[in-house]
Design a protein around this motif. Structure first.
Motif, PDB file in Angstrom:
ATOM      1  N   PHE A  23       0.973  -1.167  -0.010  1.00 54.77           N
ATOM      2  CA  PHE A  23       0.020   0.092  -0.140  1.00 54.77           C
ATOM      3  C   PHE A  23       0.730   1.242  -0.140  1.00 54.77           C
ATOM      4  O   PHE A  23       0.656   2.618  -0.756  1.00 54.77           O
ATOM      5  N   GLY A  24       2.077   1.185   0.449  1.00 48.86           N
ATOM      6  CA  GLY A  24       2.735   2.895   0.739  1.00 48.86           C
ATOM      7  C   GLY A  24       3.679   2.416  -0.509  1.00 48.86           C
ATOM      8  O   GLY A  24       3.317   3.933  -1.290  1.00 48.86           O
ATOM      9  N   ILE A  25       3.316   1.648  -1.647  1.00 48.24           N
ATOM     10  CA  ILE A  25       4.276   1.708  -3.043  1.00 48.24           C
ATOM     11  C   ILE A  25       3.117   2.376  -3.921  1.00 48.24           C
ATOM     12  O   ILE A  25       3.088   3.187  -4.692  1.00 48.24           O
ATOM     13  N   GLY A  26       1.952   1.952  -3.140  1.00 52.25           N
ATOM     14  CA  GLY A  26       0.220   2.123  -4.148  1.00 52.25           C
ATOM     15  C   GLY A  26       0.055   4.054  -3.543  1.00 52.25           C
ATOM     16  O   GLY A  26       0.126   4.388  -4.420  1.00 52.25           O
ATOM     17  N   LEU A  27       0.328   4.515  -2.315  1.00 54.67           N
ATOM     18  CA  LEU A  27       0.368   5.708  -1.917  1.00 54.67           C
ATOM     19  C   LEU A  27       0.948   6.501  -2.251  1.00 54.67           C
ATOM     20  O   LEU A  27       1.023   7.784  -3.000  1.00 54.67           O
ATOM     21  N   ALA A  28       2.642   5.961  -2.950  1.00 52.01           N
ATOM     22  CA  ALA A  28       3.627   6.621  -3.019  1.00 52.01           C
ATOM     23  C   ALA A  28       3.670   6.985  -4.966  1.00 52.01           C
ATOM     24  O   ALA A  28       3.715   7.883  -5.407  1.00 52.01           O
ATOM     25  N   SER A  29       2.541   6.369  -5.498  1.00 50.62           N
ATOM     26  CA  SER A  29       2.781   6.594  -7.012  1.00 50.62           C
ATOM     27  C   SER A  29       1.216   7.090  -7.533  1.00 50.62           C
ATOM     28  O   SER A  29       0.705   7.670  -8.554  1.00 50.62           O
ATOM     29  N   ILE A  30       0.380   7.773  -6.563  1.00 47.41           N
ATOM     30  CA  ILE A  30      -0.431   9.103  -6.791  1.00 47.41           C
ATOM     31  C   ILE A  30      -0.138  10.044  -6.503  1.00 47.41           C
ATOM     32  O   ILE A  30       0.524  10.642  -6.389  1.00 47.41           O
ATOM     33  N   PRO A  31      -0.317  10.752  -8.172  1.00 47.63           N
ATOM     34  CA  PRO A  31       0.443  11.944  -8.219  1.00 47.63           C
ATOM     35  C   PRO A  31      -0.519  12.951  -7.375  1.00 47.63           C
ATOM     36  O   PRO A  31      -1.454  12.843  -7.118  1.00 47.63           O
ATOM     37  N   PRO A  32       0.582  13.610  -7.435  1.00 46.55           N
ATOM     38  CA  PRO A  32       0.389  15.032  -6.124  1.00 46.55           C
ATOM     39  C   PRO A  32      -0.659  15.739  -6.360  1.00 46.55           C
ATOM     40  O   PRO A  32      -1.190  16.164  -5.704  1.00 46.55           O
ATOM     41  N   GLY A  33      -0.565  16.134  -7.804  1.00 47.56           N
ATOM     42  CA  GLY A  33      -1.874  17.228  -8.030  1.00 47.56           C
ATOM     43  C   GLY A  33      -3.476  16.842  -7.701  1.00 47.56           C
ATOM     44  O   GLY A  33      -3.380  17.515  -6.823  1.00 47.56           O
ATOM     45  N   PRO A  34      -3.938  15.928  -8.167  1.00 48.54           N
ATOM     46  CA  PRO A  34      -4.895  15.468  -6.819  1.00 48.54           C
ATOM     47  C   PRO A  34      -5.478  16.028  -5.359  1.00 48.54           C
ATOM     48  O   PRO A  34      -6.523  16.300  -4.499  1.00 48.54           O
ATOM     49  N   VAL A  35      -3.949  15.574  -5.154  1.00 43.60           N
ATOM     50  CA  VAL A  35      -3.566  15.943  -3.961  1.00 43.60           C
ATOM     51  C   VAL A  35      -3.939  16.301  -3.217  1.00 43.60           C
ATOM     52  O   VAL A  35      -4.370  17.635  -1.856  1.00 43.60           O
ATOM     53  N   GLU A  36      -3.115  17.576  -3.762  1.00 43.99           N
ATOM     54  CA  GLU A  36      -2.669  18.913  -3.327  1.00 43.99           C
ATOM     55  C   GLU A  36      -4.367  19.510  -4.112  1.00 43.99           C
ATOM     56  O   GLU A  36      -4.817  20.795  -2.932  1.00 43.99           O
ATOM     57  N   ALA A  37      -4.857  19.447  -4.694  1.00 46.40           N
ATOM     58  CA  ALA A  37      -6.202  20.361  -5.058  1.00 46.40           C
ATOM     59  C   ALA A  37      -6.761  19.773  -4.569  1.00 46.40           C
ATOM     60  O   ALA A  37      -7.862  21.301  -3.807  1.00 46.40           O
ATOM     61  N   ALA A  38      -7.262  18.894  -3.381  1.00 46.04           N
ATOM     62  CA  ALA A  38      -8.013  18.468  -2.631  1.00 46.04           C
ATOM     63  C   ALA A  38      -7.756  19.148  -1.522  1.00 46.04           C
ATOM     64  O   ALA A  38      -8.771  19.890  -0.507  1.00 46.04           O
ATOM     65  N   ARG A  39      -6.491  19.382  -0.399  1.00 46.50           N
ATOM     66  CA  ARG A  39      -6.358  19.919   0.312  1.00 46.50           C
ATOM     67  C   ARG A  39      -6.406  21.388   0.077  1.00 46.50           C
ATOM     68  O   ARG A  39      -6.744  22.254   1.136  1.00 46.50           O
ATOM     69  N   LEU A  40      -6.634  22.184  -0.796  1.00 44.37           N
ATOM     70  CA  LEU A  40      -7.378  23.325  -1.832  1.00 44.37           C
ATOM     71  C   LEU A  40      -8.258  23.897  -1.297  1.00 44.37           C
ATOM     72  O   LEU A  40      -8.811  24.833  -0.754  1.00 44.37           O
ATOM     73  N   ASP A  41      -9.015  22.724  -1.481  1.00 45.02           N
ATOM     74  CA  ASP A  41     -10.489  22.740  -1.282  1.00 45.02           C
ATOM     75  C   ASP A  41     -10.773  22.586   0.397  1.00 45.02           C
ATOM     76  O   ASP A  41     -12.023  22.622   0.217  1.00 45.02           O
ATOM     77  N   GLY A  42     -10.122  22.167   0.957  1.00 46.88           N
ATOM     78  CA  GLY A  42     -10.512  21.419   2.234  1.00 46.88           C
ATOM     79  C   GLY A  42     -10.590  20.758   2.976  1.00 46.88           C
ATOM     80  O   GLY A  42     -10.628  20.396   4.287  1.00 46.88           O
ATOM     81  N   ALA A  43     -10.140  19.151   2.096  1.00 46.57           N
ATOM     82  CA  ALA A  43     -10.126  18.492   2.985  1.00 46.57           C
ATOM     83  C   ALA A  43      -9.212  17.553   3.431  1.00 46.57           C
ATOM     84  O   ALA A  43      -8.142  18.677   2.939  1.00 46.57           O
ATOM     85  N   THR A  44      -9.333  17.003   4.241  1.00 50.19           N
ATOM     86  CA  THR A  44      -8.091  16.529   5.043  1.00 50.19           C
ATOM     87  C   THR A  44      -8.712  15.255   6.249  1.00 50.19           C
ATOM     88  O   THR A  44      -9.972  14.726   5.889  1.00 50.19           O
ATOM     89  N   GLY A  45      -7.766  14.639   6.660  1.00 44.78           N
ATOM     90  CA  GLY A  45      -7.867  13.332   7.017  1.00 44.78           C
ATOM     91  C   GLY A  45      -8.988  12.004   6.361  1.00 44.78           C
ATOM     92  O   GLY A  45      -8.465  11.909   5.170  1.00 44.78           O
ATOM     93  N   TRP A  46     -10.351  12.003   6.643  1.00 47.91           N
ATOM     94  CA  TRP A  46     -11.696  11.136   6.047  1.00 47.91           C
ATOM     95  C   TRP A  46     -11.545  11.208   4.595  1.00 47.91           C
ATOM     96  O   TRP A  46     -11.647  10.369   4.122  1.00 47.91           O
ATOM     97  N   GLN A  47     -11.978  13.173   4.556  1.00 48.91           N
ATOM     98  CA  GLN A  47     -12.125  13.135   3.571  1.00 48.91           C
ATOM     99  C   GLN A  47     -11.132  12.542   2.145  1.00 48.91           C
ATOM    100  O   GLN A  47     -11.874  12.505   0.938  1.00 48.91           O
ATOM    101  N   LEU A  48      -9.766  13.334   2.336  1.00 47.82           N
ATOM    102  CA  LEU A  48      -8.796  12.474   1.953  1.00 47.82           C
ATOM    103  C   LEU A  48      -8.759  11.128   1.215  1.00 47.82           C
ATOM    104  O   LEU A  48      -8.642  10.654  -0.039  1.00 47.82           O
TER     105      LEU A  48
END
Length: 310
Positions: free
Chosen positions: A192-217
């Motif tokens: 799962f760590g390898i899978g998480l590392a392969s996720i592109p940072p773009g969608p994660v950063e966009a979700a955080r800018l929209d206020g998503a944290t923790g369970w929502q992410l």
């Protein structure tokens, strides 16, 4: 005005040449694959066919195998030991999916993004290098009557010191699932760590800018992107749990009595201890069919849902 005519040959010449080339490549590929197919046939399919034949006989390992039809299968489903083994195997399927996979995913999420995250996962990964029998020996020392766990609970005046971890049923099955979790959670965390590392940072950063944290992410970003990997991990967990043998044999040998035995263990006992090869072969065929059907249905459902999403 001059018209130039160019002869290109018969229209079908190029197509037939391409077809011959394709057939030549197919023949070469078949030649390279033939040794592997032959090996698989010899070590997998032929033994399974022989086992299927034995399941319809009363073979005992010596003498002739007499044809008895479906008697072994009928006796198998009327056997109380078989029902116990099926229930324990179901416990293993549920426990192996919920604990090693769930804990592995939680560990991967907890250390994701931390500097040196591999070193946080390493202590959980080391038990995976130990064989199943060794895991059983270690945890038998811990969980046996008046073993290390009981003595520690008694010394700390904590509840549970009076429990018979490897004797009471179904407690003995669940503590063995816990031992397997200790062994397998680390490798799941690594995957799962390898899978998480392969996720592109773009969608994660966009979700955080929209206020998503923790369970929502996790729900809207990580989990959907980890779904293909999760399908593989859970599929392997299902197959492995249905074939559980080594840990149970090392810790309880299916006892006391037959209260903690699984289908794989019952198959072994019927064949090599009771010398009822026909009965053991019937259990082997049943276990193989259940494993293939369960894994096939799960993978088919997951792949069909993935296509629907896409």
């Amino acid at each position: 005005m001059t018209t130039t005519l160019t002869s290109t040959g018969p229209p079908s010449a190029g197509k037939s040449a391409t077809g011959r080339e394709r057939n030549r490549y197919a023949a070469q590929a078949g030649g390279f694959a033939a040794p592997a197919l032959l090996l698989v046939t010899l070590v997998l399919y032929l033994p399974f066919l022989w086992t299927g034949y034995l399941s319809f006989t009363d073979y005992t390992g010596l003498g002739n195998a007499n044809w008895v039809g479906f008697d072994n299968y009928a006796n198998m489903f009327s056997d109380a030991d078989m029902r116990t083994a099926m229930l324990n195997t179901l416990y293993w399927v549920v426990g192996t999916i919920a604990l090693p996979v769930g804990i592995g995913l939680a560990l991967a999420l907890l250390v994701h993004g931390l500097p040196g995250s591999f070193w946080y996962r390493l202590p959980f990964l080391l038990p995976y290098a130990i064989s199943g029998v060794a895991v059983g020996v270690v945890w038998t020392f811990i969980l046996q009557t008046d073993g290390a766990l009981t003595q520690a609970l008694r010394f700390l005046h904590l509840p549970g010191a009076d429990l018979q971890w490897l004797i009471d049923s179904p407690l003995n099955t669940w503590v063995m699932i816990g031992a397997t979790t200790w062994q397998g959670a680390g490798v799941n965390a690594l995957l799962f760590g390898i899978g998480l590392a392969s996720i592109p940072p773009g969608p994660v950063e966009a979700a955080r800018l929209d206020g998503a944290t923790g369970w929502q992410l996790f729900r809207h970003i990580y989990w959907p992107m980890l779904r293909p990997l999760t399908t593989v991990v859970v599929g392997l967990a299902i197959v492995g749990s249905l074939k559980t043998f080594d840990v149970v044999w090392a810790m309880t040998q299916g006892g006391p009595g037959n209260t903690s035995q699984t289908l794989a263990l019952l198959m072994y006992k019927r064949t090599f201890i009771d010398f009822k090869w026909g009965s053991g072969a019937a259990i082997a065929v049943f276990l193989t069919v259940i494993t293939v059907v369960a894994a096939g249905l799960y993978l088919r459902r997951q792949l069909s849902e993935a296509k629907a999403v896409n």
